[in-house]
Write a protein that holds these residues in place. Structure first.
Motif, PDB file in Angstrom:
ATOM      1  N   ILE A 219       0.894  -1.165   0.000  1.00 31.14           N
ATOM      2  CA  ILE A 219       0.000   0.000   0.000  1.00 31.14           C
ATOM      3  C   ILE A 219       0.929   1.211   0.000  1.00 31.14           C
ATOM      4  O   ILE A 219       1.419   1.631   1.039  1.00 31.14           O
ATOM      5  CB  ILE A 219      -0.930  -0.015   1.231  1.00 31.14           C
ATOM      6  CG1 ILE A 219      -1.747  -1.313   1.241  1.00 31.14           C
ATOM      7  CG2 ILE A 219      -1.838   1.202   1.242  1.00 31.14           C
ATOM      8  CD1 ILE A 219      -2.546  -1.555   2.505  1.00 31.14           C
ATOM      9  N   PRO A 220       1.210   1.772  -1.210  1.00 29.45           N
ATOM     10  CA  PRO A 220       2.353   2.695  -1.336  1.00 29.45           C
ATOM     11  C   PRO A 220       2.102   4.141  -0.908  1.00 29.45           C
ATOM     12  O   PRO A 220       2.962   4.992  -1.121  1.00 29.45           O
ATOM     13  CB  PRO A 220       2.677   2.621  -2.834  1.00 29.45           C
ATOM     14  CG  PRO A 220       1.386   2.282  -3.488  1.00 29.45           C
ATOM     15  CD  PRO A 220       0.561   1.505  -2.492  1.00 29.45           C
ATOM     16  N   THR A 221       0.970   4.445  -0.288  1.00 33.24           N
ATOM     17  CA  THR A 221       0.640   5.838   0.061  1.00 33.24           C
ATOM     18  C   THR A 221       1.762   6.543   0.818  1.00 33.24           C
ATOM     19  O   THR A 221       2.136   7.671   0.481  1.00 33.24           O
ATOM     20  CB  THR A 221      -0.614   5.868   0.976  1.00 33.24           C
ATOM     21  OG1 THR A 221      -1.462   4.798   0.598  1.00 33.24           O
ATOM     22  CG2 THR A 221      -1.330   7.176   0.912  1.00 33.24           C
ATOM     23  N   ILE A 222       2.278   5.891   1.838  1.00 31.18           N
ATOM     24  CA  ILE A 222       3.269   6.538   2.700  1.00 31.18           C
ATOM     25  C   ILE A 222       4.589   6.728   1.959  1.00 31.18           C
ATOM     26  O   ILE A 222       5.209   7.794   2.039  1.00 31.18           O
ATOM     27  CB  ILE A 222       3.461   5.714   3.994  1.00 31.18           C
ATOM     28  CG1 ILE A 222       2.180   5.758   4.836  1.00 31.18           C
ATOM     29  CG2 ILE A 222       4.655   6.216   4.803  1.00 31.18           C
ATOM     30  CD1 ILE A 222       1.772   7.136   5.319  1.00 31.18           C
ATOM     31  N   ARG A 223       5.013   5.714   1.219  1.00 36.15           N
ATOM     32  CA  ARG A 223       6.258   5.849   0.451  1.00 36.15           C
ATOM     33  C   ARG A 223       6.159   7.003  -0.543  1.00 36.15           C
ATOM     34  O   ARG A 223       7.094   7.786  -0.715  1.00 36.15           O
ATOM     35  CB  ARG A 223       6.571   4.545  -0.292  1.00 36.15           C
ATOM     36  CG  ARG A 223       7.052   3.437   0.608  1.00 36.15           C
ATOM     37  CD  ARG A 223       7.176   2.128  -0.132  1.00 36.15           C
ATOM     38  NE  ARG A 223       8.413   1.956  -0.863  1.00 36.15           N
ATOM     39  CZ  ARG A 223       9.492   1.330  -0.391  1.00 36.15           C
ATOM     40  NH1 ARG A 223       9.496   0.845   0.834  1.00 36.15           N
ATOM     41  NH2 ARG A 223      10.564   1.181  -1.120  1.00 36.15           N
ATOM     42  N   ALA A 224       5.008   7.106  -1.209  1.00 31.71           N
ATOM     43  CA  ALA A 224       4.815   8.185  -2.182  1.00 31.71           C
ATOM     44  C   ALA A 224       4.873   9.541  -1.487  1.00 31.71           C
ATOM     45  O   ALA A 224       5.438  10.502  -2.027  1.00 31.71           O
ATOM     46  CB  ALA A 224       3.474   8.006  -2.894  1.00 31.71           C
ATOM     47  N   THR A 225       4.313   9.633  -0.293  1.00 31.40           N
ATOM     48  CA  THR A 225       4.347  10.891   0.472  1.00 31.40           C
ATOM     49  C   THR A 225       5.785  11.282   0.778  1.00 31.40           C
ATOM     50  O   THR A 225       6.193  12.428   0.573  1.00 31.40           O
ATOM     51  CB  THR A 225       3.550  10.744   1.785  1.00 31.40           C
ATOM     52  OG1 THR A 225       2.202  10.411   1.465  1.00 31.40           O
ATOM     53  CG2 THR A 225       3.562  12.025   2.595  1.00 31.40           C
ATOM     54  N   SER A 226       6.581  10.319   1.272  1.00 30.54           N
ATOM     55  CA  SER A 226       7.989  10.627   1.609  1.00 30.54           C
ATOM     56  C   SER A 226       8.723  11.115   0.374  1.00 30.54           C
ATOM     57  O   SER A 226       9.467  12.104   0.418  1.00 30.54           O
ATOM     58  CB  SER A 226       8.714   9.381   2.130  1.00 30.54           C
ATOM     59  OG  SER A 226       7.915   8.641   2.997  1.00 30.54           O
ATOM     60  N   GLU A 227       8.537  10.414  -0.740  1.00 23.68           N
ATOM     61  CA  GLU A 227       9.275  10.755  -1.960  1.00 23.68           C
ATOM     62  C   GLU A 227       8.868  12.135  -2.467  1.00 23.68           C
ATOM     63  O   GLU A 227       9.705  12.931  -2.874  1.00 23.68           O
ATOM     64  CB  GLU A 227       9.047   9.668  -3.018  1.00 23.68           C
ATOM     65  CG  GLU A 227       9.849   8.408  -2.681  1.00 23.68           C
ATOM     66  CD  GLU A 227       9.412   7.166  -3.453  1.00 23.68           C
ATOM     67  OE1 GLU A 227       8.701   7.314  -4.466  1.00 23.68           O
ATOM     68  OE2 GLU A 227       9.791   6.054  -3.035  1.00 23.68           O
ATOM     69  N   ARG A 228       7.573  12.420  -2.404  1.00 24.94           N
ATOM     70  CA  ARG A 228       7.085  13.736  -2.843  1.00 24.94           C
ATOM     71  C   ARG A 228       7.721  14.844  -1.990  1.00 24.94           C
ATOM     72  O   ARG A 228       8.202  15.852  -2.513  1.00 24.94           O
ATOM     73  CB  ARG A 228       5.562  13.778  -2.748  1.00 24.94           C
ATOM     74  CG  ARG A 228       4.921  14.984  -3.388  1.00 24.94           C
ATOM     75  CD  ARG A 228       3.405  14.825  -3.495  1.00 24.94           C
ATOM     76  NE  ARG A 228       2.784  14.199  -2.328  1.00 24.94           N
ATOM     77  CZ  ARG A 228       2.574  14.809  -1.163  1.00 24.94           C
ATOM     78  NH1 ARG A 228       2.912  16.083  -1.012  1.00 24.94           N
ATOM     79  NH2 ARG A 228       2.014  14.174  -0.161  1.00 24.94           N
ATOM     80  N   LEU A 229       7.761  14.642  -0.679  1.00 21.17           N
ATOM     81  CA  LEU A 229       8.374  15.634   0.216  1.00 21.17           C
ATOM     82  C   LEU A 229       9.858  15.802  -0.120  1.00 21.17           C
ATOM     83  O   LEU A 229      10.384  16.912  -0.152  1.00 21.17           O
ATOM     84  CB  LEU A 229       8.218  15.184   1.681  1.00 21.17           C
ATOM     85  CG  LEU A 229       6.803  15.247   2.254  1.00 21.17           C
ATOM     86  CD1 LEU A 229       6.722  14.436   3.544  1.00 21.17           C
ATOM     87  CD2 LEU A 229       6.381  16.676   2.503  1.00 21.17           C
ATOM     88  N   GLY A 230      10.508  14.673  -0.393  1.00 23.51           N
ATOM     89  CA  GLY A 230      11.943  14.688  -0.694  1.00 23.51           C
ATOM     90  C   GLY A 230      12.259  15.456  -1.961  1.00 23.51           C
ATOM     91  O   GLY A 230      13.249  16.188  -2.023  1.00 23.51           O
TER      92      GLY A 230
END
Ligand SMILES: [Zn+2]
Length: 272
Positions: A219-230
């Motif tokens: 469920i990639p929601t959190i990974r996508a959030t981190s990458e977007r912030l990065g």
């Protein structure tokens, strides 16, 4: 890599914690990944051949509310009884020592960040929270704190009572986004997301450490959030701590270990 992680943490003016299911494991919470993990935690569902996706489905509240509440009542009791592991306090110490600001984005519905002392208005619960309820229909947009005491027969996985909606008297349900869920009320999560967006608008050129903990690719929601912030913030570095799927593109960095283990390792470097 560990030294670089410690450097980023040591210099951070802002911490953004992004957490997935792996954050709870060292507090003793079950891992629902794959049928084996789920059935180990819930043998009655193994006997019935019900997967996590089958159990976490609002259809049970419609057809058999006691069965729906069996799963969520049991989890609610478990989360209430759980003491967040030391990793939560390590992060709080880092925030305090750096006099940094922070925000938490979690896909967990267990309320463990609040329990560990993180501020309610500094948390986004992207999938909602088990500690809040709504009407099953829903008859109104109301979302209210879960003050129910739900006993569960752990042989049949049925609850002994079904919490009612105070407005219409019908069945209530946790304000959690389930699978095939068309009646989840997103308003509480949306308000949290708005606060997070306002927070991000104030960051300017501050040094940001995004610490991602135990967020898998399923469920990639959190990974996508981190990458977007990065990628979005020029002075943000993502530190991905994940024992199985640690990959991330430079200049972001990763540690291939459990959440608590990674936090302890960095903390030792920072305090020696
Ligand atoms: Zn209602």
């Amino acid at each position: 890599m560990l030294e670089r992680a410690a450097e980023i943490i040591g210099q951070a003016e802002v911490f953004i914690i992004t957490a997935g299911a792996g954050m709870g494991v060292e507090s003793g919470l079950p891992d629902f990944r794959g049928n084996r993990g789920f059935w180990q935690a819930y043998p009655p569902y193994a006997r019935l051949g019900i997967s996590f996706m089958d159990a976490a489905n609002p259809v049970h509240f419609e057809r058999n509310p006691a069965f729906g509440w069996g799963f969520y009542g049991h989890r609610c009791n478990l989360y209430r009884a759980t003491i967040p592991h030391e990793g939560f306090q390590i992060i709080r110490r880092w925030i305090e020592r750096n006099r940094a600001d922070y925000f938490v984005v979690t896909s967990n519905v267990d309320g463990q960040f609040q329990k560990a002392g993180f501020s309610e208005d500094r948390i986004v619960e992207v999938h909602g929270s088990i500690h809040h309820l709504q009407c099953l229909k829903p008859c109104s947009p109301d979302i209210w704190p879960n003050q129910e005491n739900i006993s569960v027969d752990t042989v049949t996985m049925r609850s002994l009572s079904v919490p009612a909606c105070p407005r219409c008297g019908g069945v209530s349900r946790p304000n959690i986004l389930m699978f095939n869920d068309w009646s989840w009320l997103p308003e509480r999560t949306t308000a949290q997301e708005t606060r997070f967006e306002q927070f991000q608008a104030t960051l300017g050129d501050k040094r940001i450490a995004v610490i991602e903990l135990g967020a898998g690719t399923a469920i990639p929601t959190i990974r996508a959030t981190s990458e977007r912030l990065g990628w979005h913030h020029p002075y943000a570095t993502v530190l991905r701590i994940n024992p199985r799927e640690p990959e991330i593109m430079a200049p972001h960095i990763s540690l291939d270990c459990n959440a608590l283990e990674g936090l302890l390792k960095i903390d030792r470097l920072l305090t020696c």
